[in-house]
Write an enzyme that holds these catalytic residues in place. Structure first.
Site, short mmCIF file in Angstrom:
data_model
loop_
_atom_site.label_atom_id
_atom_site.label_comp_id
_atom_site.label_asym_id
_atom_site.label_seq_id
_atom_site.Cartn_x
_atom_site.Cartn_y
_atom_site.Cartn_z
N ASP A 442 0.96 -1.35 -0.04
CA ASP A 442 -0.23 0.01 0.00
C ASP A 442 0.85 1.13 0.00
O ASP A 442 2.09 1.49 0.35
CB ASP A 442 -1.69 0.37 0.95
CG ASP A 442 -1.99 1.03 1.87
OD1 ASP A 442 -2.23 1.69 0.07
OD2 ASP A 442 -2.34 1.85 2.81
N GLU A 445 2.63 5.23 -3.94
CA GLU A 445 2.99 6.35 -4.98
C GLU A 445 4.28 6.98 -4.96
O GLU A 445 4.42 7.77 -6.73
CB GLU A 445 1.44 6.88 -5.09
CG GLU A 445 -0.35 6.40 -4.96
CD GLU A 445 -0.23 5.38 -3.68
OE1 GLU A 445 0.44 5.90 -2.53
OE2 GLU A 445 -1.41 4.69 -4.02
N ASP A 520 -8.76 3.72 -1.79
CA ASP A 520 -10.01 4.31 -0.42
C ASP A 520 -11.27 4.77 -1.56
O ASP A 520 -11.03 5.96 -1.88
CB ASP A 520 -9.17 4.97 -0.54
CG ASP A 520 -7.90 4.42 0.18
OD1 ASP A 520 -7.73 3.18 0.84
OD2 ASP A 520 -7.14 5.25 0.97
C1 GLC Z 1 -4.58 3.23 2.70
C2 GLC Z 1 -5.41 2.18 2.10
C3 GLC Z 1 -6.30 0.96 2.79
C4 GLC Z 1 -5.72 0.73 4.12
C5 GLC Z 1 -4.82 1.83 5.12
C6 GLC Z 1 -4.60 1.69 6.42
O1 GLC Z 1 -5.44 4.12 2.63
O2 GLC Z 1 -5.88 2.00 0.85
O3 GLC Z 1 -6.83 0.09 2.27
O4 GLC Z 1 -6.40 0.73 4.72
O5 GLC Z 1 -3.77 3.05 3.71
O6 GLC Z 1 -2.88 0.82 5.57
#
Ligand code: GLC
Length: 842
Positions: A442, A445, A520
């Site tokens: 995650d 980017e 998200d």
């Molecule tokens: C980001 C991710 C989400 C995750 C959060 C905490 O927003 O896209 O899926 O739950 O981070 O890690």
């Protein structure tokens, strides 16, 4: 999840400034002055000292690479490209005073010398497929500098193509937009965009590959440039499509179909195939920011099992770590991960852990334990090792780059360094040692809470194969390289297991290393509606394994929305319910039994359809054809499909038209030509028309293509719960024929790459007198134990006898074989001993 309004405003202003740019003002490449050629390419030397190299990689794949006012450099490197050496296709060249024609068996490239315009034609018919609207151009005078991310490192380069009056555009990876991109424009700059809505651009990923379709003929263009890039499909001009980037080379690949599947297959040749993930990755998955402590994870699984809801995977979000330190475990919350994972495994459930790129910035003199369970409060082994080995990103002036992410001040790895990738990959032993089954990447980017636009990273240097290039070039490939490090690490740590990696950000080629989800999203009907064109577009961009947080990530959903979400995602490759930290709980049972019962029906159906889904997944691996498809992929001659994105197909055979608004209980469904069968009632329809279909909450309109055979398995609550015993449901086409090739393997090991699989072709034909079913000798070396294969067909025929391989089949054989007619359904059961068989019923 931080203050994201400011970046939105900046991005909107920025989009406005670029979309308004007049690309025609850029400096055009000079005329062709001379032509040289070698084995597989032609170089056009231009009057302004520019060069264009046209390389013939395959009859239907042509590369165009240009450098402006200078010679083409020798260095030619891309992180996206998988295949660099191609057998030279047959080709010839004809030069005239006004043009140069380069022809393969499939494509003719016609270059007009003055002005220099490139045109791609069908080599057989001469039809123009794609043509320059103006010569390749670059920003010699710095007209666009003021809007560029980093004007010091790049010169804007652009290509312009004629916009067809009826030309449609698809692909371009992950965009918060509808399927057909005609009359829209986009930017690629990987961005953390929580709560994005339709029209928000850019979002997480960059896949600068699009498909054009006009008059039933399709082509593809892959603009392999990792700088911030722009695509305008006739938004700022009625004549022109253009694409460009804020630096790097004008470097694109032209693919000719004319069929879309052929283009995707070539794109997969060039940028790599998705390896098969483990079969359980197709299982149902449950996540939450965050499930902790351990007892909470146990409870989620207990609820699933007690409620008879299928589940294969639970995801652990960031709170499993010690203060968000990657490659550690919080001992209070998860004192014994191995024990927990073993306990869950006994219930058929696997654990996937999140891993973010941000390594906590924690300088200290003390030494640290490499044990991920030991406290790293005083000294953190990952930070220490990365510093000692000089693997973290630095700014141009040599200072360590310190962004802010979940752990607070952090550092990022320079994944362009092969040794750093190896180190990062090996760190995953902190998970695999305990039995963690997959990695969820995650924030890659990469997100930086200091400034999400990337400005705070502007002078961050990456080694980039010795090029020491900056963020402008490397941002969009950061996630691709992190995925590569992770995938290759898992391969090394567990050579007998297929890696399972999920990523949020990406660049073209990511399918070699990771599957993806759409980040998200919102728990809204608009969010649900948007998910369909997003999955479809990703599928048309070489990423077949996609999905989104079922029920939506942000905001409060409700039972109806969650149920309808499952009616989309139960056939998406990645089916995972996930919810933000402060959101209302969203597991399938949270809105009451009424909704839970319906959700159960769809999750169970997903598992029954597993043999079909897995076979379709293997097709995606082998051919690049996505599982979750827009209708246009299968019916590109049918203009009714060109902007159809509120219904989808899974593979060639299932058509699904979900409900995407509240309170609706019927909808119009478009069925392409040919016979179709309502999945629920078996009612037969003649396609080529819209029909109105009932869709009360418990029913998603779903149809099977006439000509299909759908293989189904037993109802299961996790993959592998029961042995495979395929039953084939037969749906004859207009001629009474149907067929399917079932793909099977061990589901977990990479041995399928060495031929350890079984492909079994099944065919059926029905006439008014009889029904014939044949099972061919299986291909591949994967052996299945003797088992029963069932065949089901809805037929008027009332057979007097059923003959198997020339011998009468008794109604109920000792070995489990037999046949029966009950209602309209004829069921035939035979023993599968790995040999060919034929059945005749009359
Ligand atoms: C980001 C991710 C989400 C995750 C959060 C905490 O927003 O896209 O899926 O739950 O981070 O890690």
């Amino acid at each position: 999840m931080k203050n994201y309004l400011l970046p939105i405003v900046c991005i909107l202003l920025f989009v406005a400034s670029v979309a308004g740019q007049d690309i025609t003002r850029l400096e055009k490449i000079g005329d062709v002055a001379s032509v040289s050629r070698n084995d597989n390419s032609v170089v056009l030397n231009c009057s302004d000292n520019s060069q264009i190299r046209i390389t013939l990689l395959a009859p239907d794949l042509i590369r165009v690479r240009a450098s402006f006012s200078k010679q083409l450099p020798n260095r030619d490197h891309s992180w996206a490209i998988d295949k660099t050496s191609w057998p030279t296709p047959r080709w010839n060249i004809v030069e005239t005073a006004s043009s140069v024609s380069i022809k393969t068996d499939a494509v003719e490239v016609v270059v007009r010398r003055s002005p220099l315009l490139i045109e791609f034609r069908d080599a057989k018919t001469g039809a123009v497929i794609n043509a320059d609207q103006q010569p390749l151009a670059y920003d010699a005078k710095g007209l666009l500098k003021s809007m560029m991310f980093d004007p010091d490192v790049g010169v804007f380069v652009a290509a312009s193509k004629k916009l067809g009056f009826d030309e449609h555009f698809y692909g371009l990876g992950e965009k918060a937009s509808r399927l057909d991109k005609r009359r829209s424009s986009f930017i690629n700059w990987n961005s953390d965009t929580p709560g994005y809505v339709e029209g928000r651009d850019p979002i997480y990923q960059t896949v600068p590959f699009y498909l054009g379709l006009e008059n039933g003929a399709a082509y593809g263009i892959f603009f392999d440039n990792s700088f911030k890039s722009y695509f305008d499909f006739g938004k700022s001009s009625q004549q022109r499509v253009w694409f460009g980037a804020e630096g790097g080379e004008m470097n694109y690949y032209f693919f000719y179909g004319p069929q879309l599947p052929k283009i995707l297959s070539r794109y997969a040749d060039l940028t790599g195939r998705m390896p098969l993930p483990p079969m359980w990755a197709l299982g149902n998955q449950q996540s939450r920011w965050s499930y902790y402590p351990e007892a909470m994870v146990d409870e989620v699984v207990r609820q699933y099992r007690q409620r008879d809801l299928p589940l294969d995977v639970v995801h652990l979000d960031i709170d499993y770590m010690q203060g968000y330190r990657v490659f550690t475990w919080n001992q209070n919350r998860f004192p014994n991960p191995k024990e927990m994972i073993t306990r869950l495994a006994q219930q058929g459930v696997k654990i996937v852990t999140i891993v973010d790129p941000g390594v906590k910035h924690q300088p200290t003199e003390a030494s640290a334990s490499r044990d991920p369970l030991t406290s790293q409060e005083q000294s953190y082994y990952v930070f220490n090792e990365g510093i000692a080995r000089n693997y973290f990103q630095k700014r141009k002036d040599g200072r360590l780059f310190v962004p802010r992410v979940w752990p607070g001040e952090s550092v990022f790895v320079d994944y362009t360094l092969p040794d750093a990738r190896r180190w990062w990959g090996d760190l995953h032993r902190a998970y695999t040692d305990f039995g963690v089954a997959g990695i969820w990447m995650d924030m890659n980017e990469p997100a930086d809470f200091v400034d999400q636009s990337g400005k705070n990273q502007i002078d961050v240097v990456s080694n980039d194969e010795g090029d020491n290039s900056t963020h402008a070039k490397n941002r969009n490939v950061f996630a691709l390289l992190m995925a590569r490090a992770t995938y290759e690490g898992l391969e090394r740590l567990q050579p007998d297991k297929r890696p399972y990696v999920i990523t949020r950000a990406a660049y073209a080629g990511v399918q070699r290393y990771a599957t993806m989800w759409t980040g998200d999203t919102n728990s809204t009907w608009d969010g649900l509606s948007l998910s369909i064109p997003m999955f479809q577009s990703l599928g048309l961009s070489g990423q077949p394994f996609v999905g989104s947080d079922v029920g939506g990530f942000m905001g409060r959903g409700n039972g109806e929305l969650l149920t309808r979400s499952y009616q989309v995602s139960f056939l998406a490759p990645f089916c995972r319910n996930h919810k933000t930290i402060d959101g209302y709980d969203q597991e399938p049972w949270r809105f009451g039994k009424h909704y839970e019962d319906i959700i159960r029906k769809y999750l169970k159906l997903r598992y029954e359809l597993m043999p079909f889904l897995y076979t379709t997944l293997e097709t995606a691996h082998r051919t690049g054809a996505p599982l979750f498809r827009p209708l246009v992929f299968n019916y590109q001659d049918d203009s009714n499909t060109y902007n159809l994105d509120d219904q989808f197909m899974v593979g060639d055979d299932l058509l699904v038209a979900p409900i995407l608004s509240p309170g609706i209980t019927s909808r119009l469904v478009y069925l392409p030509r040919g016979p179709w069968y309502d999945y629920w009632t078996n009612k037969k329809y003649s396609g080529g028309t819209m029909i109105r279909v009932d869709a009360p909450l418990e029913t998603v309109p779903m149809f099977v293509r006439g000509g299909a055979i759908i293989p189904k398995g037993p109802p299961m609550n996790f993959i592998g719960e029961k042995p495979a015993a395929p039953s084939f449901v037969i749906f004859p086409d207009a001629q009474g024929k149907s067929q399917f090739s079932l793909y099977e393997d061990d589901g977990v090991s990479p041995a399928y790459k060495e031929g350890l699989y079984r492909r079994t072709r099944v065919q059926a034909s029905e006439t008014s007198q009889d029904i014939n079913i044949t099972v061919d000798a299986p291909q591949g070396s994967f052996k299945t134990p003797n088992r029963i294969l069932s065949f089901l067909i809805s037929t008027r025929l009332l057979p007097r006898q059923v003959v198997l391989d020339g011998r009468t089949l008794s109604k109920a054989g000792q070995d489990g074989s037999g046949w029966q007619k009950s209602g309209d359904t004829l069921t035939v059961r035979i023993v599968d001993d790995g040999k060919p068989h034929s059945v005749n019923a009359k």
